[in-house]
Design a protein around this motif. Structure first.
Motif, PDB file in Angstrom:
ATOM      1  N   GLU A  11       1.287  -1.404  -0.221  1.00 16.88           N
ATOM      2  CA  GLU A  11      -0.427   0.051  -0.089  1.00 16.88           C
ATOM      3  C   GLU A  11       0.773   0.995   0.004  1.00 16.88           C
ATOM      4  N   ALA A  12       0.395   2.183  -0.579  1.00 18.06           N
ATOM      5  CA  ALA A  12       0.755   3.649  -0.629  1.00 18.06           C
ATOM      6  C   ALA A  12       1.083   3.952   1.016  1.00 18.06           C
ATOM      7  N   PRO A  13       1.977   5.205   1.301  1.00 16.23           N
ATOM      8  CA  PRO A  13       2.173   5.549   2.871  1.00 16.23           C
ATOM      9  C   PRO A  13       0.996   6.284   2.633  1.00 16.23           C
ATOM     10  N   SER A  14       0.282   6.527   4.152  1.00 18.79           N
ATOM     11  CA  SER A  14      -0.379   7.777   3.714  1.00 18.79           C
ATOM     12  C   SER A  14       0.620   8.699   4.668  1.00 18.79           C
ATOM     13  N   GLY A  15       0.610  10.476   4.469  1.00 19.11           N
ATOM     14  CA  GLY A  15       1.298  11.242   5.029  1.00 19.11           C
ATOM     15  C   GLY A  15       0.529  11.471   6.422  1.00 19.11           C
ATOM     16  N   PRO A  16       1.313  12.360   6.572  1.00 19.30           N
ATOM     17  CA  PRO A  16       0.861  12.451   8.402  1.00 19.30           C
ATOM     18  C   PRO A  16      -0.475  13.259   8.834  1.00 19.30           C
ATOM     19  N   SER A  17      -1.175  13.910   7.854  1.00 18.17           N
ATOM     20  CA  SER A  17      -2.459  14.431   8.082  1.00 18.17           C
ATOM     21  C   SER A  17      -3.433  13.739   6.997  1.00 18.17           C
ATOM     22  N   THR A  18      -3.184  12.648   6.865  1.00 20.17           N
ATOM     23  CA  THR A  18      -4.356  11.798   5.629  1.00 20.17           C
ATOM     24  C   THR A  18      -5.087  11.482   6.414  1.00 20.17           C
ATOM     25  N   PRO A  19      -5.940  11.503   6.964  1.00 23.31           N
ATOM     26  CA  PRO A  19      -6.768  10.338   8.015  1.00 23.31           C
ATOM     27  C   PRO A  19      -7.552   9.456   7.531  1.00 23.31           C
ATOM     28  N   GLY A  20      -8.299  10.173   6.129  1.00 27.19           N
ATOM     29  CA  GLY A  20      -9.057   9.074   5.101  1.00 27.19           C
ATOM     30  C   GLY A  20      -8.144   9.418   3.619  1.00 27.19           C
TER      31      GLY A  20
ATOM     32  N   GLY B 133       5.889  13.394 -12.338  1.00 26.09           N
ATOM     33  CA  GLY B 133       5.401  13.234 -11.729  1.00 26.09           C
ATOM     34  C   GLY B 133       5.546  12.178 -11.696  1.00 26.09           C
ATOM     35  N   LEU B 134       5.545  10.740 -12.594  1.00 20.46           N
ATOM     36  CA  LEU B 134       5.994   9.608 -12.325  1.00 20.46           C
ATOM     37  C   LEU B 134       6.827   8.942 -11.360  1.00 20.46           C
ATOM     38  N   MET B 135       7.758   9.724 -11.909  1.00 20.78           N
ATOM     39  CA  MET B 135       9.467   9.796 -11.034  1.00 20.78           C
ATOM     40  C   MET B 135       8.500   9.778  -9.424  1.00 20.78           C
ATOM     41  N   VAL B 136       8.076  10.612  -9.339  1.00 19.59           N
ATOM     42  CA  VAL B 136       7.871  11.371  -7.633  1.00 19.59           C
ATOM     43  C   VAL B 136       6.553  10.302  -6.877  1.00 19.59           C
ATOM     44  N   ALA B 137       5.860  10.212  -8.264  1.00 21.15           N
ATOM     45  CA  ALA B 137       4.954   8.820  -7.722  1.00 21.15           C
ATOM     46  C   ALA B 137       5.549   7.402  -7.483  1.00 21.15           C
ATOM     47  N   LEU B 138       6.449   7.148  -7.650  1.00 21.79           N
ATOM     48  CA  LEU B 138       7.233   6.333  -7.801  1.00 21.79           C
ATOM     49  C   LEU B 138       7.819   5.923  -6.553  1.00 21.79           C
ATOM     50  N   GLN B 139       8.588   7.018  -6.285  1.00 25.74           N
ATOM     51  CA  GLN B 139       9.570   6.948  -5.315  1.00 25.74           C
ATOM     52  C   GLN B 139       8.598   7.085  -3.736  1.00 25.74           C
ATOM     53  N   ILE B 140       7.121   8.081  -3.731  1.00 20.88           N
ATOM     54  CA  ILE B 140       6.420   7.516  -2.447  1.00 20.88           C
ATOM     55  C   ILE B 140       5.818   6.526  -2.476  1.00 20.88           C
ATOM     56  N   VAL B 141       5.319   5.520  -3.197  1.00 19.33           N
ATOM     57  CA  VAL B 141       4.473   4.151  -3.294  1.00 19.33           C
ATOM     58  C   VAL B 141       5.643   3.790  -3.365  1.00 19.33           C
ATOM     59  N   ASN B 142       7.456   3.356  -2.948  1.00 20.00           N
ATOM     60  CA  ASN B 142       8.183   2.848  -2.906  1.00 20.00           C
ATOM     61  C   ASN B 142       8.860   2.978  -1.851  1.00 20.00           C
ATOM     62  N   ARG B 143       8.217   4.538  -1.115  1.00 20.70           N
ATOM     63  CA  ARG B 143       8.448   5.170   0.397  1.00 20.70           C
ATOM     64  C   ARG B 143      10.077   4.450  -0.277  1.00 20.70           C
ATOM     65  N   ALA B 144      10.575   5.777  -1.147  1.00 17.67           N
ATOM     66  CA  ALA B 144      12.069   5.817  -2.089  1.00 17.67           C
ATOM     67  C   ALA B 144      12.554   7.064  -1.558  1.00 17.67           C
ATOM     68  N   SER B 145      13.403   7.552  -0.533  1.00 21.35           N
ATOM     69  CA  SER B 145      13.534   9.208  -0.144  1.00 21.35           C
ATOM     70  C   SER B 145      15.772   9.469   0.152  1.00 21.35           C
ATOM     71  N   GLU B 146      16.157  10.553  -0.337  1.00 18.36           N
ATOM     72  CA  GLU B 146      16.501  10.806  -0.187  1.00 18.36           C
ATOM     73  C   GLU B 146      18.116  10.747   1.030  1.00 18.36           C
ATOM     74  N   VAL B 147      19.138   9.930   0.622  1.00 21.89           N
ATOM     75  CA  VAL B 147      19.902   9.301   2.217  1.00 21.89           C
ATOM     76  C   VAL B 147      20.870  11.142   2.257  1.00 21.89           C
ATOM     77  N   ARG B 148      20.660  10.818   3.745  1.00 22.22           N
ATOM     78  CA  ARG B 148      20.688  12.257   4.444  1.00 22.22           C
ATOM     79  C   ARG B 148      22.225  11.790   5.149  1.00 22.22           C
ATOM     80  N   ASN B 149      23.231  12.300   5.502  1.00 19.76           N
ATOM     81  CA  ASN B 149      24.686  12.258   6.241  1.00 19.76           C
ATOM     82  C   ASN B 149      23.948  11.694   7.696  1.00 19.76           C
ATOM     83  N   ASP B 150      22.901  12.395   8.282  1.00 20.85           N
ATOM     84  CA  ASP B 150      22.613  12.027   9.340  1.00 20.85           C
ATOM     85  C   ASP B 150      21.799  10.782   9.570  1.00 20.85           C
ATOM     86  N   GLU B 151      21.665   9.945   8.788  1.00 23.13           N
ATOM     87  CA  GLU B 151      20.679   9.128   9.145  1.00 23.13           C
ATOM     88  C   GLU B 151      21.729   7.676   9.438  1.00 23.13           C
ATOM     89  N   PHE B 152      22.940   7.662   9.155  1.00 16.57           N
ATOM     90  CA  PHE B 152      24.275   6.878   9.865  1.00 16.57           C
ATOM     91  C   PHE B 152      24.835   7.195  11.337  1.00 16.57           C
TER      92      PHE B 152
END
Ligand SMILES: [Zn+2]
Length: 135
Positions: free
Chosen positions: A3-12, A116-135
């Protein structure tokens, strides 16, 4: 099928599957709800969905859409020009007035749908930019 992720303020919000999210992204719609606008400008991603409130702010496609546009437009226009040259051998000015506007128009026409397609695929696949503070 995930399933696609829900945003922080997407109750319905009704999450879309991958295919529906990709089609929504191609149409410039929110990949989570399929209704709100994904873009606030020609290529600027809207910070939030106007329909479901999903946060699009973290999505960054970088040069991804441009790479695909170069490959697709280069293939179509390059091989079309080659075919016309081999079949009809027109003067060079014909190539210039036909293929230069065609490659520009084709590139502009594909920019927003592919982003739009690439943004949609990033959201659906939960891909995000890797940041240095994640290590
Ligand atoms: Zn939405």
């Amino acid at each position: 099928m995930s399933e696609a992720p829900s945003g922080p303020s997407t109750p319905g919000a009704r999450p879309l599957d991958r295919r529906a999210a990709a089609l929504a992204g191609l149409r410039g719609r929110c990949p989570v709800c399929g209704r709100g606008r994904l873009f606030s400008g020609f290529l600027k991603i809207a910070p939030r969905c106007t329909a479901c409130g999903f946060d699009h702010g973290g999505e960054n496609t970088g040069d991804g859409p441009a790479a695909f546009i170069i490959l697709i437009a280069g293939f179509v226009v390059g091989f079309s020009a080659l075919f016309v040259e081999m079949r009809f051998s027109p003067p060079i000015w014909v190539h210039l007035i036909v293929w230069l506007p065609m490659v520009a128009g084709l590139s502009l026409a594909m920019m927003q749908p592919l982003k739009g397609l690439m943004v949609a695929l990033q959201i659906v696949n939960r891909a995000s930019e890797v940041r240095n503070d994640e290590f």
